[in-house]
Design an enzyme around this catalytic site. Structure first.
Site, PDB file in Angstrom:
ATOM      1  CG  ASP A 145      -1.786   1.274   1.231  1.00  0.00           C
ATOM      2  OD1 ASP A 145      -2.682   1.331   0.366  1.00  0.00           O
ATOM      3  OD2 ASP A 145      -1.565   2.192   2.039  1.00  0.00           O
ATOM      4  CE1 TYR A 156       0.214   7.835   2.533  1.00  0.00           C
ATOM      5  CE2 TYR A 156       0.610   5.533   2.048  1.00  0.00           C
ATOM      6  CZ  TYR A 156      -0.209   6.529   2.527  1.00  0.00           C
ATOM      7  OH  TYR A 156      -1.451   6.186   3.011  1.00  0.00           O
ATOM      8  CE  LYS A 169      -3.926   4.722   0.151  1.00  0.00           C
ATOM      9  NZ  LYS A 169      -2.584   4.608   0.699  1.00  0.00           N
ATOM     10  CG  HIS A 173      -4.687   9.681  -0.139  1.00  0.00           C
ATOM     11  ND1 HIS A 173      -3.315   9.620  -0.273  1.00  0.00           N
ATOM     12  CD2 HIS A 173      -4.950   9.298   1.119  1.00  0.00           C
ATOM     13  CE1 HIS A 173      -2.796   9.205   0.878  1.00  0.00           C
ATOM     14  NE2 HIS A 173      -3.754   9.004   1.736  1.00  0.00           N
TER      15      HIS A 173
HETATM   16  N1  LIG Z   1      -5.629   6.134   3.371  1.00  0.00           N
HETATM   17  C1  LIG Z   1      -5.152   6.871   4.341  1.00  0.00           C
HETATM   18  O1  LIG Z   1      -5.502   8.047   4.483  1.00  0.00           O
HETATM   19  C2  LIG Z   1      -4.161   6.267   5.313  1.00  0.00           C
HETATM   20  C3  LIG Z   1      -3.929   6.894   6.554  1.00  0.00           C
HETATM   21  C4  LIG Z   1      -3.036   6.289   7.437  1.00  0.00           C
HETATM   22  C5  LIG Z   1      -2.387   5.117   7.076  1.00  0.00           C
HETATM   23  N2  LIG Z   1      -2.609   4.536   5.838  1.00  0.00           N
HETATM   24  C6  LIG Z   1      -1.903   3.297   5.420  1.00  0.00           C
HETATM   25  O2  LIG Z   1      -1.994   2.346   6.461  1.00  0.00           O
HETATM   26  C7  LIG Z   1      -0.693   1.924   6.833  1.00  0.00           C
HETATM   27  C8  LIG Z   1      -0.645   1.514   8.302  1.00  0.00           C
HETATM   28  O3  LIG Z   1      -1.138   2.522   9.134  1.00  0.00           O
HETATM   29  P1  LIG Z   1      -0.234   3.243  10.214  1.00  0.00           P
HETATM   30  O4  LIG Z   1       1.171   3.269   9.729  1.00  0.00           O
HETATM   31  O5  LIG Z   1      -0.919   4.499  10.557  1.00  0.00           O
HETATM   32  O6  LIG Z   1      -0.400   2.349  11.526  1.00  0.00           O
HETATM   33  P2  LIG Z   1      -0.150   0.840  12.001  1.00  0.00           P
HETATM   34  O7  LIG Z   1       0.258  -0.035  10.876  1.00  0.00           O
HETATM   35  O8  LIG Z   1      -1.352   0.473  12.799  1.00  0.00           O
HETATM   36  O9  LIG Z   1       1.028   1.021  13.044  1.00  0.00           O
HETATM   37  C9  LIG Z   1       2.352   1.200  12.643  1.00  0.00           C
HETATM   38  C10 LIG Z   1       3.229   1.257  13.894  1.00  0.00           C
HETATM   39  O10 LIG Z   1       3.201  -0.008  14.564  1.00  0.00           O
HETATM   40  C11 LIG Z   1       4.513  -0.503  14.762  1.00  0.00           C
HETATM   41  N3  LIG Z   1       4.399  -1.980  14.618  1.00  0.00           N
HETATM   42  C12 LIG Z   1       4.223  -2.673  13.463  1.00  0.00           C
HETATM   43  N4  LIG Z   1       4.088  -3.992  13.715  1.00  0.00           N
HETATM   44  C13 LIG Z   1       4.170  -4.135  15.045  1.00  0.00           C
HETATM   45  C14 LIG Z   1       4.126  -5.261  15.917  1.00  0.00           C
HETATM   46  N5  LIG Z   1       3.920  -6.502  15.432  1.00  0.00           N
HETATM   47  N6  LIG Z   1       4.273  -5.057  17.246  1.00  0.00           N
HETATM   48  C15 LIG Z   1       4.462  -3.810  17.734  1.00  0.00           C
HETATM   49  N7  LIG Z   1       4.527  -2.705  16.975  1.00  0.00           N
HETATM   50  C16 LIG Z   1       4.377  -2.861  15.637  1.00  0.00           C
HETATM   51  C17 LIG Z   1       5.344   0.168  13.704  1.00  0.00           C
HETATM   52  O11 LIG Z   1       6.677   0.340  14.127  1.00  0.00           O
HETATM   53  P3  LIG Z   1       7.908  -0.356  13.317  1.00  0.00           P
HETATM   54  O12 LIG Z   1       7.876   0.121  11.914  1.00  0.00           O
HETATM   55  O13 LIG Z   1       9.108   0.116  14.064  1.00  0.00           O
HETATM   56  O14 LIG Z   1       7.657  -1.830  13.456  1.00  0.00           O
HETATM   57  C18 LIG Z   1       4.661   1.536  13.596  1.00  0.00           C
HETATM   58  O15 LIG Z   1       5.122   2.401  14.610  1.00  0.00           O
HETATM   59  C19 LIG Z   1       0.196   3.118   6.464  1.00  0.00           C
HETATM   60  O16 LIG Z   1       1.563   2.790   6.390  1.00  0.00           O
HETATM   61  C20 LIG Z   1      -0.419   3.495   5.137  1.00  0.00           C
HETATM   62  O17 LIG Z   1       0.037   2.604   4.123  1.00  0.00           O
HETATM   63  C21 LIG Z   1      -3.501   5.101   4.978  1.00  0.00           C
END
Ligand SMILES: NC(=O)c1ccc[n+]([C@@H]2O[C@H](COP(=O)([O-])OP(=O)(O)OC[C@H]3O[C@@H](n4cnc5c(N)ncnc54)[C@H](OP(=O)(O)O)[C@@H]3O)[C@@H](O)[C@H]2O)c1
Ligand SMILES: *[C@@H]1O[C@H](CO)[C@@H](O)[C@H](O)[C@H]1NC(C)=O
Length: 343
Positions: free
Chosen positions: A74, A79, A108, A141
């Protein structure tokens, strides 16, 4: 769930971990399959803007991800990770580990390219960065159109949707969808559009279960992708937030029963709901942990128990756009200042 299970190749990495796993897929309205988990690649935002990968860290993460079984990535033009994802895919195709068609890329359209005539150009720019000749899934997006200087534009998201439809007919994208649309906005696209959205990407986690929205989307065949899947288990915008943590007793007892971790339990909870989680990690151990969720199932009772954490909390709440005519969320009393505004 296992609409089309695919057997992933035996993979080896690091000190020789070998695993064969099946990642199921979900069928989209266009008849194509979306792998049931994707790797998030948004690296965050700081005072310098979007955080960029250094020393090809993200390329290496994506290569390792392919080795351990990820097939879905994704990204978004905003990004700034498309290029390194493309480099990783190219190298893994050259190594013979995967073929292009085994990989599913979601990217996106950014808010400043919402005019119908701008969409194909934006897609061609993404394709160039990715080094590919088609995108599997292209999402709008936000429903929010902005001018080049980030002032609000009144371009209707239905005009933008026509641009996405044009691109699918041209074949430069195979599937089209939305992100951060609310139910009424999605209903309008379903009613006025000529192609049904294949997917919608929204914030879904244990504090934002989105029961009604998820059910509505799925009743229309629109696959739901859940972003920020770990919710309060991890820090948000650099600090801890209210809500259950990794050692939460309810989640821990379920985790213990299956010999899993609590992050794996909350990802599996999304799988049970047919929501495609897109966990982000750049850590090799967590990369494996997060995909190792396809050898057990939660009971309906356990799913219900986890639904009970819902507090309707959003971490992505761009209240600086709340006076935009197409702002999708509820307004707040004290909107935050716009970090995107160009002065
Ligand atoms: N469409 C939109 O508007 C939108 C908005 C927000 C996000 N997104 C997408 O969704 C993706 C994920 O969302 P997000 O990055 O906000 O949050 P997330 O995936 O819920 O959380 C990411 C965080 O969790 C940590 N982490 C990952 N796996 C873990 C595990 N097994 N145990 C403990 N900690 C862990 C990561 O650190 P480390 O990297 O150090 O492991 C990072 O700090 C984004 O990267 C993006 O692609 C889309
Ligand atoms: C985008 O690329 C396609 C395929 O190469 C081409 O047909 C189309 O004219 C391009 N559109 C723009 C606006 O660059």
């Amino acid at each position: 769930m296992a609409v089309c299970a695919r057997l992933l190749v035996l993979s080896l990495w690091g000190l020789g971990l070998a695993s064969t796993m099946e990642v199921p897929s979900l069928k989209m309205n266009n008849g194509r399959d979306m792998p049931a988990i994707g790797l998030g690649t948004y690296l965050g935002f700081d005072q310098n803007g979007v955080v960029k990968s250094k020393d090809k860290q993200l390329r290496d993460v994506v290569m390792r991800a392919i080795d351990v079984g990820y097939r879905h990535f994704d990204t978004a033009s905003v990004y700034e990770t498309e290029q390194e994802i493309g480099e990783a895919v190219k190298m893994k195709v050259e190594e013979g580990v995967v073929k292009r068609e085994d990989i599913f890329i979601t990217t996106k359209l950014w808010n400043t390219q919402h005019r119908r005539t701008e969409v194909a150009q934006a897609i061609n720019d993404s394709l160039k960065k990715l080094g590919l000749d088609y995108i599997d899934l292209y999402l709008m997006h936000w429903p929010i159109g902005l001018n080049a200087d980030y002032s609000h534009s009144d371009v209707d998201f239905m005009e933008t949707w026509r641009g996405l439809e044009d691109a699918q007919r041209m074949g430069i994208v195979k599937g089209i969808g939305l992100s951060n649309f609310n139910k009424q906005q999605l209903e309008r696209v379903l009613k006025e559009g000529t192609i049904k959205p294949d997917a919608i990407q929204i914030e879904v986690h244990l504090q934002n279960v989105q029961k009604e929205m998820v059910e509505f989307c799925q009743s229309e065949g629109v696959v739901v992708m859940g972003y920020s899947p770990f919710g309060s288990l991890v820090a948000r915008h650099g600090s801890t937030v209210e809500g259950p943590k990794i050692d939460d007793p309810v989640l821990s007892s379920i985790a213990q029963k299956y010999g899993k971790t609590t992050p794996q339990i909350v990802l599996r909870w999304q799988i049970e709901r047919k929501v495609v989680p897109i966990p982000k990690t750049v850590n090799p151990k967590r990369l494996e942990e997060n995909i190792n969720i396809f050898d057990f199932t939660l009971t309906p009772d356990e799913v219900e128990k986890i639904n009970g954490f819902d507090t309707h909390t959003r971490y992505t709440l761009p209240s600086f756009w709340q006076n935009h005519p197409y702002y999708p969320f509820d307004k707040v009393d004290n909107p935050i200042a716009d970090p995107f505004i160009k002065v």
